[in-house]
Scaffold this motif. Structure first.
Motif, mmCIF file in Angstrom:
data_model
loop_
_atom_site.group_PDB
_atom_site.id
_atom_site.type_symbol
_atom_site.label_atom_id
_atom_site.label_comp_id
_atom_site.label_asym_id
_atom_site.label_seq_id
_atom_site.Cartn_x
_atom_site.Cartn_y
_atom_site.Cartn_z
ATOM 1 N N THR A 1 5.526 7.129 -5.889
ATOM 2 C CA THR A 1 6.279 6.035 -6.501
ATOM 3 C C THR A 1 7.766 6.152 -6.166
ATOM 4 O OG1 THR A 1 4.681 5.847 -8.321
ATOM 5 C CG2 THR A 1 6.881 4.937 -8.696
ATOM 6 N N VAL A 2 8.312 7.344 -6.294
ATOM 7 C CA VAL A 2 9.734 7.557 -5.981
ATOM 8 C C VAL A 2 9.991 7.360 -4.490
ATOM 9 C CG1 VAL A 2 11.589 9.266 -5.927
ATOM 10 C CG2 VAL A 2 10.124 9.083 -7.948
ATOM 11 N N TRP A 3 9.112 7.892 -3.645
ATOM 12 C CA TRP A 3 9.299 7.808 -2.197
ATOM 13 C C TRP A 3 9.275 6.355 -1.724
ATOM 14 C CZ3 TRP A 3 5.176 9.558 1.913
ATOM 15 C CH2 TRP A 3 5.769 9.609 3.183
ATOM 16 N N TYR A 4 8.216 5.637 -2.069
ATOM 17 C CA TYR A 4 8.100 4.242 -1.627
ATOM 18 C C TYR A 4 9.123 3.356 -2.334
ATOM 19 C CZ TYR A 4 3.855 4.910 1.152
ATOM 20 O OH TYR A 4 2.968 5.284 2.125
ATOM 21 N N ASP B 1 3.214 5.476 6.068
ATOM 22 C CA ASP B 1 4.299 5.922 5.206
ATOM 23 C C ASP B 1 5.158 4.717 4.823
ATOM 24 O OD1 ASP B 1 5.957 5.332 7.375
ATOM 25 O OD2 ASP B 1 6.178 7.414 7.986
ATOM 26 N N PRO B 2 6.240 4.906 4.048
ATOM 27 C CA PRO B 2 7.036 3.753 3.619
ATOM 28 C C PRO B 2 7.597 2.903 4.762
ATOM 29 C CG PRO B 2 7.569 5.650 2.268
ATOM 30 C CD PRO B 2 6.683 6.154 3.375
ATOM 31 N N ASP B 3 7.818 3.493 5.930
ATOM 32 C CA ASP B 3 8.340 2.709 7.050
ATOM 33 C C ASP B 3 7.399 1.568 7.407
ATOM 34 O OD1 ASP B 3 10.237 2.362 9.402
ATOM 35 O OD2 ASP B 3 8.331 2.682 10.456
ATOM 36 N N PRO C 1 0.813 -1.211 0.000
ATOM 37 C CA PRO C 1 0.000 0.000 0.000
ATOM 38 C C PRO C 1 0.853 1.269 0.000
ATOM 39 C CG PRO C 1 0.032 -0.977 2.190
ATOM 40 C CD PRO C 1 0.739 -1.931 1.283
ATOM 41 N N MET C 2 0.420 2.260 -0.779
ATOM 42 C CA MET C 2 1.101 3.555 -0.725
ATOM 43 C C MET C 2 0.115 4.729 -0.787
ATOM 44 S SD MET C 2 3.128 4.015 -4.353
ATOM 45 C CE MET C 2 2.233 4.307 -5.887
ATOM 46 N N ILE C 3 -1.167 4.449 -0.527
ATOM 47 C CA ILE C 3 -2.141 5.533 -0.488
ATOM 48 C C ILE C 3 -1.903 6.445 0.712
ATOM 49 C CG2 ILE C 3 -3.912 4.306 0.853
ATOM 50 C CD1 ILE C 3 -6.015 5.584 -1.013
ATOM 51 N N GLY C 4 -1.269 5.904 1.765
ATOM 52 C CA GLY C 4 -0.942 6.720 2.927
ATOM 53 C C GLY C 4 -1.925 6.630 4.075
ATOM 54 N N ILE D 1 12.159 1.130 -0.509
ATOM 55 C CA ILE D 1 12.216 -0.335 -0.627
ATOM 56 C C ILE D 1 13.544 -0.769 -1.240
ATOM 57 C CG2 ILE D 1 11.211 -2.343 -1.801
ATOM 58 C CD1 ILE D 1 8.477 -0.904 -1.560
ATOM 59 N N LYS D 2 13.972 -0.093 -2.296
ATOM 60 C CA LYS D 2 15.221 -0.473 -2.962
ATOM 61 C C LYS D 2 16.433 -0.226 -2.071
ATOM 62 C CE LYS D 2 15.905 -1.542 -6.820
ATOM 63 N NZ LYS D 2 16.118 -2.885 -7.454
ATOM 64 N N ALA D 3 16.372 0.802 -1.245
ATOM 65 C CA ALA D 3 17.492 1.076 -0.340
ATOM 66 C C ALA D 3 17.640 -0.039 0.684
ATOM 67 C CB ALA D 3 17.280 2.423 0.356
ATOM 68 N N ALA D 4 16.514 -0.546 1.169
ATOM 69 C CA ALA D 4 16.543 -1.610 2.177
ATOM 70 C C ALA D 4 16.731 -2.985 1.546
ATOM 71 C CB ALA D 4 15.265 -1.575 3.009
ATOM 72 N N TYR D 5 16.202 -3.160 0.337
ATOM 73 C CA TYR D 5 16.241 -4.465 -0.348
ATOM 74 C C TYR D 5 16.683 -4.235 -1.796
ATOM 75 C CZ TYR D 5 13.588 -5.884 3.736
ATOM 76 O OH TYR D 5 13.185 -6.109 5.030
ATOM 77 N N PRO D 6 17.984 -4.092 -2.033
ATOM 78 C CA PRO D 6 18.486 -3.746 -3.374
ATOM 79 C C PRO D 6 18.072 -4.729 -4.467
ATOM 80 C CG PRO D 6 20.215 -3.479 -1.731
ATOM 81 C CD PRO D 6 19.069 -4.164 -1.038
#
Length: 205
Positions: free
Chosen positions: A183-186, A128-130, A71-74, A190-195
């Protein structure tokens, strides 16, 4: 059974506001904008053995890939109590209501106009993304070495329809800027934590 399908998608309108830690989804316009808890054998053990855990487990047991919609609707549910996006007690009588839980209306007045100005906090809290990253950490804990196979992530479900399907929390039509920024935020978190994650989206309609 094994080999019947190659990929299994966790998706649909209800996952846009899926609370993985308590296993609750808001069913949006599909069913009176209600927060509904999924059936769990032992809710005290959540988030373990949630409906999403079971979905992932069954898919991996079939030697298939999971496409996990995140989910990324917030917004998302905060407890396992049935809650209404458009409560008739709070906002007044509406054109239709849940026949099994009459407080939850369909967000349309009896004259056919839509209910606006409702409080999104009636059903949801800000996410949020967290929150997504904590879900992925839970999956790693729950599935151990098998969790590495869960690396396909869909960035939400039909965001272009949020202002209709999820209008109790997102009544304003989605803009290109909002979709790009989310899209960029989430995606970057995700990519930073799971490349090695593979990201899919946006999932249009």
């Amino acid at each position: 059974g094994e080999g019947l399908y190659t990929l299994n998608r966790w998706g649909g309108n209800a996952v846009t506001r899926y609370a993985w830690d308590i296993d609750v989804s808001n069913h949006a316009s599909d069913w009176f904008f209600e927060d509904i808890a999924n059936k769990d054998a032992d809710p005290a053990k959540l988030p373990f053995n949630s409906s999403s855990d079971r979905f992932i487990g069954h898919t991996l047991d079939a030697k298939s890939k999971v496409l996990l919609t995140v989910p990324m609707i917030g917004w998302g549910p905060f407890d396992r109590v049935k809650r209404c996006g458009f409560s008739q007690k709070k906002y007044g009588a509406q054109a239709k209501h849940d026949p099994y839980f009459s407080d939850c209306g369909n967000g349309v007045w009896k004259n056919g106009t839509k209910v606006y100005g409702n409080d999104p906090f009636d059903t949801s809290v800000v996410r949020d993304p967290d929150y997504v990253l904590r879900w992925l950490k839970h999956i790693a804990t729950a599935f151990g070495s098998k969790a590495a196979q869960v690396d396909f992530f869909q960035l939400d479900n039909e965001p272009g329809l949020w202002s209709g399907t999820h209008r109790d929390v997102h009544p304003i039509p989605l803009s290109y800027d909002e979709l790009w920024n989310k899209t960029v935020w989430y995606g970057s978190e995700i990519k930073a934590a799971y490349p090695k994650a593979k990201l899919f989206g946006p999932m249009s309609w």
